[in-house]
Design a protein around this motif. Sequence first.
Motif, mmCIF file in Angstrom:
data_model
loop_
_atom_site.group_PDB
_atom_site.id
_atom_site.type_symbol
_atom_site.label_atom_id
_atom_site.label_comp_id
_atom_site.label_asym_id
_atom_site.label_seq_id
_atom_site.Cartn_x
_atom_site.Cartn_y
_atom_site.Cartn_z
ATOM 1 N N GLY A 264 -10.689 92.957 15.664
ATOM 2 C CA GLY A 264 -12.013 93.091 15.095
ATOM 3 C C GLY A 264 -12.362 92.227 13.906
ATOM 4 O O GLY A 264 -11.521 91.591 13.268
ATOM 5 N N THR A 265 -13.673 92.221 13.636
ATOM 6 C CA THR A 265 -14.242 91.609 12.444
ATOM 7 C C THR A 265 -15.396 92.490 11.999
ATOM 8 O O THR A 265 -16.100 93.079 12.823
ATOM 9 N N PHE A 266 -15.576 92.621 10.684
ATOM 10 C CA PHE A 266 -16.666 93.455 10.152
ATOM 11 C C PHE A 266 -16.963 93.014 8.727
ATOM 12 O O PHE A 266 -16.207 92.251 8.120
ATOM 13 N N GLY A 267 -18.082 93.504 8.198
ATOM 14 C CA GLY A 267 -18.522 93.042 6.890
ATOM 15 C C GLY A 267 -18.913 91.575 6.912
ATOM 16 O O GLY A 267 -18.912 90.912 5.875
ATOM 17 N N ASN A 268 -19.286 91.065 8.088
ATOM 18 C CA ASN A 268 -19.590 89.636 8.230
ATOM 19 C C ASN A 268 -20.937 89.312 7.601
ATOM 20 O O ASN A 268 -21.944 89.922 7.940
ATOM 21 N N CYS A 269 -20.928 88.324 6.724
ATOM 22 C CA CYS A 269 -22.153 87.976 6.030
ATOM 23 C C CYS A 269 -22.725 86.685 6.603
ATOM 24 O O CYS A 269 -23.195 86.650 7.715
ATOM 25 N N SER A 270 -22.648 85.600 5.867
ATOM 26 C CA SER A 270 -23.230 84.363 6.364
ATOM 27 C C SER A 270 -22.205 83.610 7.210
ATOM 28 O O SER A 270 -21.189 84.163 7.608
ATOM 29 N N GLY A 271 -22.487 82.331 7.459
ATOM 30 C CA GLY A 271 -21.607 81.550 8.316
ATOM 31 C C GLY A 271 -22.081 80.122 8.396
ATOM 32 O O GLY A 271 -22.748 79.613 7.491
ATOM 33 N N GLY A 272 -21.752 79.471 9.487
ATOM 34 C CA GLY A 272 -22.165 78.089 9.683
ATOM 35 C C GLY A 272 -21.801 77.620 11.068
ATOM 36 O O GLY A 272 -20.865 78.141 11.677
ATOM 37 N N THR A 273 -22.546 76.658 11.573
ATOM 38 C CA THR A 273 -22.240 76.047 12.865
ATOM 39 C C THR A 273 -21.569 74.709 12.602
ATOM 40 O O THR A 273 -22.070 73.889 11.833
ATOM 41 N N THR A 274 -20.420 74.493 13.222
ATOM 42 C CA THR A 274 -19.635 73.287 12.965
ATOM 43 C C THR A 274 -20.194 72.087 13.708
ATOM 44 O O THR A 274 -20.926 72.235 14.692
ATOM 45 N N PRO A 275 -19.836 70.872 13.287
ATOM 46 C CA PRO A 275 -20.274 69.679 14.023
ATOM 47 C C PRO A 275 -19.758 69.622 15.449
ATOM 48 O O PRO A 275 -20.306 68.876 16.263
ATOM 49 N N TRP A 276 -18.726 70.393 15.767
ATOM 50 C CA TRP A 276 -18.195 70.396 17.134
ATOM 51 C C TRP A 276 -18.717 71.584 17.944
ATOM 52 O O TRP A 276 -18.280 71.826 19.057
ATOM 53 N N GLY A 277 -19.687 72.327 17.391
ATOM 54 C CA GLY A 277 -20.413 73.305 18.180
ATOM 55 C C GLY A 277 -19.916 74.724 18.147
ATOM 56 O O GLY A 277 -20.479 75.588 18.832
ATOM 57 N N THR A 278 -18.870 75.024 17.364
ATOM 58 C CA THR A 278 -18.443 76.411 17.218
ATOM 59 C C THR A 278 -19.181 77.037 16.045
ATOM 60 O O THR A 278 -19.869 76.359 15.275
ATOM 61 N N VAL A 279 -19.042 78.351 15.897
ATOM 62 C CA VAL A 279 -19.730 79.072 14.831
ATOM 63 C C VAL A 279 -18.705 79.757 13.940
ATOM 64 O O VAL A 279 -17.774 80.407 14.430
ATOM 65 N N LEU A 280 -18.884 79.599 12.623
ATOM 66 C CA LEU A 280 -18.028 80.247 11.638
ATOM 67 C C LEU A 280 -18.749 81.455 11.050
ATOM 68 O O LEU A 280 -19.972 81.448 10.905
ATOM 69 N N SER A 281 -17.979 82.466 10.712
ATOM 70 C CA SER A 281 -18.530 83.679 10.123
ATOM 71 C C SER A 281 -17.618 84.130 8.991
ATOM 72 O O SER A 281 -16.393 84.045 9.109
ATOM 73 N N GLY A 282 -18.200 84.597 7.898
ATOM 74 C CA GLY A 282 -17.414 85.025 6.747
ATOM 75 C C GLY A 282 -17.254 86.522 6.684
ATOM 76 O O GLY A 282 -18.236 87.267 6.710
ATOM 77 N N GLU A 283 -16.013 86.992 6.597
ATOM 78 C CA GLU A 283 -15.742 88.419 6.387
ATOM 79 C C GLU A 283 -15.840 88.685 4.882
ATOM 80 O O GLU A 283 -15.047 88.184 4.101
#
Length: 691
Positions: A264-283
């Motif tokens: 799992g992941t939770f408490g996810n706030c902002s994030g970002g989309t990488t130049p290679w097309g994946t998505v990052l998320s911050g716990e």
Amino acid sequence: MDGHTRGKRSPVTCHLKCADACAHPVPNPTANPTFRSIADTVLNRRKALGLAGAGAAALTLGPALLGGMPAAAAAPAAPDASGQAAGVARGGARPAGGLLRFSPIAPVPADVDAVTVPEGYSWSPIIRWGDPILPGGVAFDALAQTPEKQALQFGYNNDYLDIIVNGAKGLSGLLVANHEYVNPAIMFPPTVDTVTAKKIAKAAHGMSVVGLKRSTYGTPWTYDPAGRKNRRITADTPFTLTGPAAGCELLRTTADPAGRTVLGTFGNCSGGTTPWGTVLSGEENFNGYFRTTGVSAAEKRYGLKDAPSTYGWEEIDPRFDARSSGDVHEPNRFGWIVEIDPEDPTATPLKHTAMGRFKHEGANVTLSGGRPVAYMGDDERFDYLYKFVSARSMRTGTAKADREYNRTLLTEGDLYVARFSGDSPVAEIDGTGKLPSDGAFDGTGTWIALTRGGKSAVPGFTVQEVLVNTRLAADTVGATKMDRCEDVQPHRSIAGRVYVACTNNTDRGKAGKEGATEVAPRLANRDGHIVEINEDKGNACGTTFTWNLLLVCGDPATNDSTYFAGYPKDKVSPISCPDNVAFDASGNLWISTDGAPSTIGYNDGLFKVGLSGRERGRVQQFLAVPTGAETCGPVVHERDGRGMAYVAVQHPGEDGTWDAQLSRFPDYVPVGQAAKPGQFAGPRPSVIQVW
């Protein structure tokens, strides 16, 4: 939180989102060299050498004060009202204002339950909490919700958002969103038993990937409930740990003795989309989900306590009770940057230990010489700003092997934390927000290595200890205490230019806590500010930078301490508590806010800010969200002569109850009227589009 909030800030939000952080001692009690003490030392040295006087304002840190590292280059002259530094030739056409041209809206009082957009614009929801997105999903019915239904539906309290447009015509795409936290009091009728409610809450956390479609570019999207890439990630989805700390003792539990697979992941706030097309998320606020012994220095530094957790998940899942020997390391498995591949719903999501563990707001990646550089903020009072520089360069090919390779780019590299210094005499930074005599809050900075070449750069710490207990490592090297750095966004076209949203810090200057500094120049900073960083020579992989404050936020009609990069204060929209930032294709900065009701008395909103020419520092409000809500996202698209904006509307009507709802967003079912199928008489956090 009752009594700790002010104005119209909801104590419910504070309790559910960040575990009553402001009601507890600041987790950073360190006495590492403060911004002010460093400046005092330099000024005293200059006086001893007979160099005080007119030149004393130009404070430069020598190698001894930077732990033997080279001093940062001197800051360039501060920009004037036009955005040009002194001595720089002016010329060229006035920058375009962008395709989203509008007359700014007036600030909206905090009790108004409406989405407000400029004249000539319309809005509609794309997707709402509970809308089905996976096979077997059923229409939302708040009276018959179950954990199984929620796992197939769009989650609650969407925060990070991206709209990834596919194809040359732009008629299909993907929506990716986080689901940060939940509010059981307005989600469930009193008849729902607590065990069921907690299980639904777990299923409502995480992330969603949803297919989109439309008939022509620039027209509203509809979501595709049968999209083949649709996906739900919840608090029980398996993740793989990567990087130098994966498998170490600090990440092992009885259920995962190898220390490499986390649920799992939770408490996810902002994030970002990488130049290679994946998505990052911050716990982010993971500490509120666990009950621990609360004894160790690391537990205290991360706000972990021996007290019932915010949601009581330890009563339905033993791994959230970290007092037992088998689960003592479970909290260490959260607080990471996670990466998902929205194009492949079968790909196991990743948690990257090389990027450090703290209360991540998010991560945004730029390329510098082909190497990915990720900027990250730790969203806590008096915590720090970080960046990660990948050890390898991105591949630009489109083959499957290239995509798989790029998904490893965040598994190894160097982690840094920021130290700032100002260039003004300490006496001129008096906590009122008054500009120093050189006309700008600005200075120099250094990125201090925490890891280098896969090894620890912090004396007394192993690399695994640096990465799992990153806050403790950053304390040791004397990082600069910030005012809740949230979203950190590299400019899309100016190499080495980065914007840091510092939301607020009402504890600055309180007894025993750090006072005003040039990078945080106001005591009891309620309104926040925006830091503009320029990496030296545009090199994001480097270790020195210059900086200035672009905005010192607030309502200029009632607050003399505001600053808008020299733009006339009587010609801007009031703005408070900057949170997420983004750019349009024309280079304008867009800011969404979180907390304005408590500071300036208006609903949160989305604001456009010019960054160059005569428009530099001009703040214009584009929209306002409903009562109790926070503006998240945002995303601004410009193409083919048209512009569209998207925001995630989080926690509308937060202070309500099931029987006394305070918002009816987004369906606005009239009071006393029965809801239609798929509707709900209370608020539903949603992603909306404006065109």
